[in-house]
Design a protein around this motif. Sequence first.
Motif, PDB file in Angstrom:
ATOM      1  N   SER A  89       1.073  -1.146  -0.118  1.00 40.80           N
ATOM      2  CA  SER A  89      -0.127  -0.062   0.061  1.00 40.80           C
ATOM      3  C   SER A  89       0.834   1.213  -0.063  1.00 40.80           C
ATOM      4  O   SER A  89       1.840   1.349   0.838  1.00 40.80           O
ATOM      5  CB  SER A  89      -0.989  -0.090   1.340  1.00 40.80           C
ATOM      6  N   ILE A  90       0.640   2.302  -0.815  1.00 43.44           N
ATOM      7  CA  ILE A  90       1.220   3.546  -0.864  1.00 43.44           C
ATOM      8  C   ILE A  90       0.441   4.660  -1.217  1.00 43.44           C
ATOM      9  O   ILE A  90      -0.368   4.319  -2.041  1.00 43.44           O
ATOM     10  CB  ILE A  90       2.604   3.253  -2.012  1.00 43.44           C
ATOM     11  N   TYR A  91       0.616   5.654  -0.344  1.00 46.94           N
ATOM     12  CA  TYR A  91      -0.189   6.807  -0.523  1.00 46.94           C
ATOM     13  C   TYR A  91       0.666   8.087  -0.373  1.00 46.94           C
ATOM     14  O   TYR A  91       1.594   8.251   0.594  1.00 46.94           O
ATOM     15  CB  TYR A  91      -1.371   6.712   0.642  1.00 46.94           C
ATOM     16  N   VAL A  92       0.487   9.033  -1.280  1.00 52.38           N
ATOM     17  CA  VAL A  92       1.256  10.274  -1.308  1.00 52.38           C
ATOM     18  C   VAL A  92       0.459  11.424  -1.275  1.00 52.38           C
ATOM     19  O   VAL A  92      -0.641  11.397  -1.893  1.00 52.38           O
ATOM     20  CB  VAL A  92       2.236  10.441  -2.700  1.00 52.38           C
ATOM     21  N   THR A  93       0.699  12.502  -0.500  1.00 46.23           N
ATOM     22  CA  THR A  93      -0.009  13.559  -0.521  1.00 46.23           C
ATOM     23  C   THR A  93      -0.192  14.168  -1.873  1.00 46.23           C
ATOM     24  O   THR A  93       0.580  14.090  -2.784  1.00 46.23           O
ATOM     25  CB  THR A  93       0.561  14.595   0.558  1.00 46.23           C
ATOM     26  N   ARG A  94      -1.413  14.948  -2.054  1.00 44.72           N
ATOM     27  CA  ARG A  94      -1.621  15.641  -3.288  1.00 44.72           C
ATOM     28  C   ARG A  94      -0.425  16.421  -3.792  1.00 44.72           C
ATOM     29  O   ARG A  94      -0.134  16.728  -5.128  1.00 44.72           O
ATOM     30  CB  ARG A  94      -2.972  16.134  -3.537  1.00 44.72           C
ATOM     31  N   ASP A  95       0.056  17.202  -2.798  1.00 49.11           N
ATOM     32  CA  ASP A  95       1.060  18.171  -2.952  1.00 49.11           C
ATOM     33  C   ASP A  95       2.492  17.778  -3.415  1.00 49.11           C
ATOM     34  O   ASP A  95       3.314  18.235  -3.987  1.00 49.11           O
ATOM     35  CB  ASP A  95       1.345  19.078  -1.868  1.00 49.11           C
ATOM     36  N   ALA A  96       2.567  16.494  -3.100  1.00 48.04           N
ATOM     37  CA  ALA A  96       3.988  15.691  -3.172  1.00 48.04           C
ATOM     38  C   ALA A  96       4.076  14.582  -4.488  1.00 48.04           C
ATOM     39  O   ALA A  96       4.905  14.166  -4.918  1.00 48.04           O
ATOM     40  CB  ALA A  96       4.216  14.922  -2.017  1.00 48.04           C
ATOM     41  N   ARG A  97       2.825  14.672  -5.100  1.00 47.86           N
ATOM     42  CA  ARG A  97       2.739  13.867  -6.339  1.00 47.86           C
ATOM     43  C   ARG A  97       3.541  14.148  -7.583  1.00 47.86           C
ATOM     44  O   ARG A  97       3.644  15.647  -7.694  1.00 47.86           O
ATOM     45  CB  ARG A  97       1.224  13.581  -6.842  1.00 47.86           C
ATOM     46  N   GLY A  98       4.243  13.474  -8.355  1.00 47.05           N
ATOM     47  CA  GLY A  98       4.888  13.852  -9.592  1.00 47.05           C
ATOM     48  C   GLY A  98       6.213  14.159  -9.155  1.00 47.05           C
ATOM     49  O   GLY A  98       7.018  14.432 -10.231  1.00 47.05           O
ATOM     50  N   GLY A  99       6.722  14.196  -7.955  1.00 50.54           N
ATOM     51  CA  GLY A  99       8.244  14.530  -7.635  1.00 50.54           C
ATOM     52  C   GLY A  99       9.179  13.680  -7.508  1.00 50.54           C
ATOM     53  O   GLY A  99      10.294  13.806  -7.249  1.00 50.54           O
ATOM     54  N   GLY A 100       8.851  12.309  -7.735  1.00 57.33           N
ATOM     55  CA  GLY A 100       9.904  11.150  -7.335  1.00 57.33           C
ATOM     56  C   GLY A 100       9.756  10.443  -6.194  1.00 57.33           C
ATOM     57  O   GLY A 100      10.449   9.633  -5.966  1.00 57.33           O
ATOM     58  N   ILE A 101       8.856  11.068  -5.202  1.00 60.57           N
ATOM     59  CA  ILE A 101       8.860  10.641  -3.872  1.00 60.57           C
ATOM     60  C   ILE A 101       8.126   8.924  -3.927  1.00 60.57           C
ATOM     61  O   ILE A 101       8.462   8.212  -3.298  1.00 60.57           O
ATOM     62  CB  ILE A 101       8.130  11.443  -3.029  1.00 60.57           C
ATOM     63  N   GLY A 102       7.134   9.002  -4.667  1.00 57.61           N
ATOM     64  CA  GLY A 102       6.560   7.662  -4.813  1.00 57.61           C
ATOM     65  C   GLY A 102       7.404   6.618  -5.254  1.00 57.61           C
ATOM     66  O   GLY A 102       7.268   5.396  -4.842  1.00 57.61           O
ATOM     67  N   THR A 103       8.051   7.096  -6.249  1.00 56.54           N
ATOM     68  CA  THR A 103       9.309   5.956  -6.904  1.00 56.54           C
ATOM     69  C   THR A 103      10.083   5.529  -5.836  1.00 56.54           C
ATOM     70  O   THR A 103      10.432   4.301  -5.780  1.00 56.54           O
ATOM     71  CB  THR A 103       9.701   6.642  -8.240  1.00 56.54           C
ATOM     72  N   ALA A 104      10.741   6.523  -5.154  1.00 56.60           N
ATOM     73  CA  ALA A 104      11.730   6.181  -4.093  1.00 56.60           C
ATOM     74  C   ALA A 104      11.111   5.544  -3.043  1.00 56.60           C
ATOM     75  O   ALA A 104      11.819   4.596  -2.411  1.00 56.60           O
ATOM     76  CB  ALA A 104      12.482   7.544  -3.785  1.00 56.60           C
ATOM     77  N   LEU A 105       9.957   5.826  -2.705  1.00 62.93           N
ATOM     78  CA  LEU A 105       9.437   5.163  -1.501  1.00 62.93           C
ATOM     79  C   LEU A 105       8.874   3.780  -1.669  1.00 62.93           C
ATOM     80  O   LEU A 105       9.358   2.766  -1.009  1.00 62.93           O
ATOM     81  CB  LEU A 105       8.230   5.772  -0.956  1.00 62.93           C
TER      82      LEU A 105
END
Length: 175
Positions: free
Chosen positions: A90-106
């Motif tokens: 399960s992975i969830y990213v805040t709407r403001d942090a999407r698209g910056g590579g945080i999801g991929t790194a996480l």
Amino acid sequence: MTSLPDAGVRPACPADAQAIAAIYAWHVANGTATFDTVAPDEATWAAKIADFATRGFPFLVAEREGDVVAYAYAARFRDRAAYAHTCEDSIYVTRDARGGGIGTALLLALIAAARASGFQQMIAVIGGGEPASVALHGKCGFAHAGRMRNVGFKFGRLLDTVYMQRDLREEDPSP
């Protein structure tokens, strides 16, 4: 801790429960990646973080400037003994942090942590077939494993669930 240009990934702790609850509550209220219609409270998240630590399951957060902006965890896919080496992420990213590579790194950090925890397969169960989640998982080496049509109902419409799978015994892809 994994470093990003402006963020870091680390294990979650009970003090992160408030931020995690807020991230998930936004997705419950506004998205179809989860079929939950009522978000769990902070105490529920704190208990889950503690339970995962006890069970040896990875639960990670991504921070930017001291604020938790994403979280991810992996737990057994099913409770039956035959599934002991298969986890669901399960992975969830805040709407403001999407698209910056945080999801991929996480997600890549979660894959490594799940592998270290003894898991051999990771399953993504993507509510609503969310295109961003499908793309993220594909970027991180997941392959399409199936689609269940019209199994969820949220926001007045029927929704599919997409299954993707990643063999944790294979090398990590380079996103």
